[in-house]
Design a protein around this motif. Structure first.
Motif, PDB file in Angstrom:
ATOM      1  N   UNK A  61     -13.177  -3.535   0.230  1.00 57.89           N
ATOM      2  CA  UNK A  61     -12.468  -2.931   0.789  1.00 57.89           C
ATOM      3  C   UNK A  61     -11.038  -2.937   1.761  1.00 57.89           C
ATOM      4  N   UNK A  62      -9.983  -2.523   1.309  1.00 61.42           N
ATOM      5  CA  UNK A  62      -8.870  -2.555   2.741  1.00 61.42           C
ATOM      6  C   UNK A  62      -9.101  -1.583   3.345  1.00 61.42           C
ATOM      7  N   UNK A  63      -8.691  -1.465   4.206  1.00 62.35           N
ATOM      8  CA  UNK A  63      -8.916  -0.209   5.385  1.00 62.35           C
ATOM      9  C   UNK A  63      -7.929  -0.351   6.024  1.00 62.35           C
ATOM     10  N   UNK A  64      -6.859   0.974   6.191  1.00 68.07           N
ATOM     11  CA  UNK A  64      -6.088   0.223   7.451  1.00 68.07           C
ATOM     12  C   UNK A  64      -6.085   1.974   8.485  1.00 68.07           C
ATOM     13  N   UNK A  83      -7.375   1.934   1.348  1.00 64.54           N
ATOM     14  CA  UNK A  83      -6.095   1.586   0.146  1.00 64.54           C
ATOM     15  C   UNK A  83      -6.138   1.232  -0.914  1.00 64.54           C
ATOM     16  N   UNK A  84      -5.703   2.392  -1.918  1.00 65.75           N
ATOM     17  CA  UNK A  84      -6.759   2.684  -3.510  1.00 65.75           C
ATOM     18  C   UNK A  84      -5.366   2.060  -4.358  1.00 65.75           C
ATOM     19  N   UNK A  85      -4.058   2.588  -4.134  1.00 65.38           N
ATOM     20  CA  UNK A  85      -2.748   2.572  -5.175  1.00 65.38           C
ATOM     21  C   UNK A  85      -1.722   1.368  -4.239  1.00 65.38           C
ATOM     22  N   UNK A  86      -0.819   0.967  -5.529  1.00 69.71           N
ATOM     23  CA  UNK A  86      -0.105   0.016  -4.647  1.00 69.71           C
ATOM     24  C   UNK A  86       0.598   1.021  -5.085  1.00 69.71           C
ATOM     25  N   UNK A 131       4.141   2.722  -9.369  1.00 67.17           N
ATOM     26  CA  UNK A 131       2.549   3.474  -8.964  1.00 67.17           C
ATOM     27  C   UNK A 131       1.714   2.555  -9.524  1.00 67.17           C
ATOM     28  N   UNK A 132       0.749   1.312  -9.446  1.00 65.34           N
ATOM     29  CA  UNK A 132       0.199   0.925  -9.412  1.00 65.34           C
ATOM     30  C   UNK A 132      -1.353   2.038  -9.394  1.00 65.34           C
ATOM     31  N   UNK A 133      -2.311   2.487 -10.256  1.00 57.77           N
ATOM     32  CA  UNK A 133      -3.382   3.325  -9.511  1.00 57.77           C
ATOM     33  C   UNK A 133      -4.596   2.413  -9.451  1.00 57.77           C
ATOM     34  N   UNK A 134      -5.436   2.000  -8.630  1.00 61.54           N
ATOM     35  CA  UNK A 134      -6.623   1.615  -8.152  1.00 61.54           C
ATOM     36  C   UNK A 134      -6.343   0.157  -8.326  1.00 61.54           C
ATOM     37  N   UNK A 191       0.749  -1.268   0.066  1.00 61.57           N
ATOM     38  CA  UNK A 191      -0.013  -0.064   0.452  1.00 61.57           C
ATOM     39  C   UNK A 191       0.430   1.233  -0.209  1.00 61.57           C
ATOM     40  N   UNK A 192       0.287   2.368  -0.141  1.00 59.91           N
ATOM     41  CA  UNK A 192       1.384   3.665  -0.689  1.00 59.91           C
ATOM     42  C   UNK A 192       1.029   4.265   1.168  1.00 59.91           C
ATOM     43  N   UNK A 193       0.713   3.742   2.057  1.00 59.11           N
ATOM     44  CA  UNK A 193       1.624   3.993   3.142  1.00 59.11           C
ATOM     45  C   UNK A 193       0.876   3.252   4.223  1.00 59.11           C
TER      46      UNK A 193
END
Length: 156
Positions: free
Chosen positions: A130-133, A138-141, A118-121, A99-101
């Motif tokens: 959905x994956x939340x942290x 999380x959207x982009x990888x 960066x792999x958008x979306x 993830x980006x964060x």
């Protein structure tokens, strides 16, 4: 603690699901990968999965530590083992996606991984739920990699 490889059918799915919530995703890459387990006595306390992609590129598909054993350096030892394992397999680069964060990003960067793409979306299109942290979805990888030099050392 000891680290040893296991067959895909012996892989601790409960631990792999700690890092990747999609059993279908895990099953897609597990058979074509090598699974390494960290053992404390008879108990699996950590795991990582690495796959050879070709052209000297290997990918760390999954790395996880059992919740009750986190914060003890097991993840760092597993990551160090994965980096060395890929090096011994004559890899020129070890890649991963994250993830980006979050703490995972800093964990990988401390080990020498750098952002290469960066792999958008990604998380929106590859996961049903959905994956939340920390309350953020999380959207982009990010694709990260550590490069190995010709002498078998990481390039800095």
């Amino acid at each position: 603690m000891s680290i040893g490889s296991v067959s895909s059918c012996e892989a601790p799915l409960d631990l792999l699901l700690e890092a990747d919530p999609s059993l279908e995703s895990i099953k897609r890459y597990l058979d074509d990968s090598t699974c390494w387990v960290a053992w404390s006595g008879e108990q699996a306390v950590g795991v990582y999965v690495i796959q050879e992609l070709g052209n000297g590129i290997h990918e760390l598909m999954n790395i996880a530590v059992a919740p009750g054993h986190q914060g003890q350096g097991i993840g760092a030892k597993l990551l160090e083992h994965a980096i060395e394992s890929a090096r011994q397999q004559a890899a020129r680069r070890l890649e991963l996606g994250t993830g980006t964060f979050g703490y995972q990003l800093a964990f990988y960067q401390r080990a020498g991984f750098r952002v290469i793409a960066v792999e958008r979306d990604y998380f929106l299109t590859h996961y049903d739920e959905p994956i939340h942290e920390h309350g953020i979805q999380h959207k982009d990888r990010l694709r990260l990699a550590v490069e190995y030099g010709t002498a078998g050392h990481e390039e800095k």
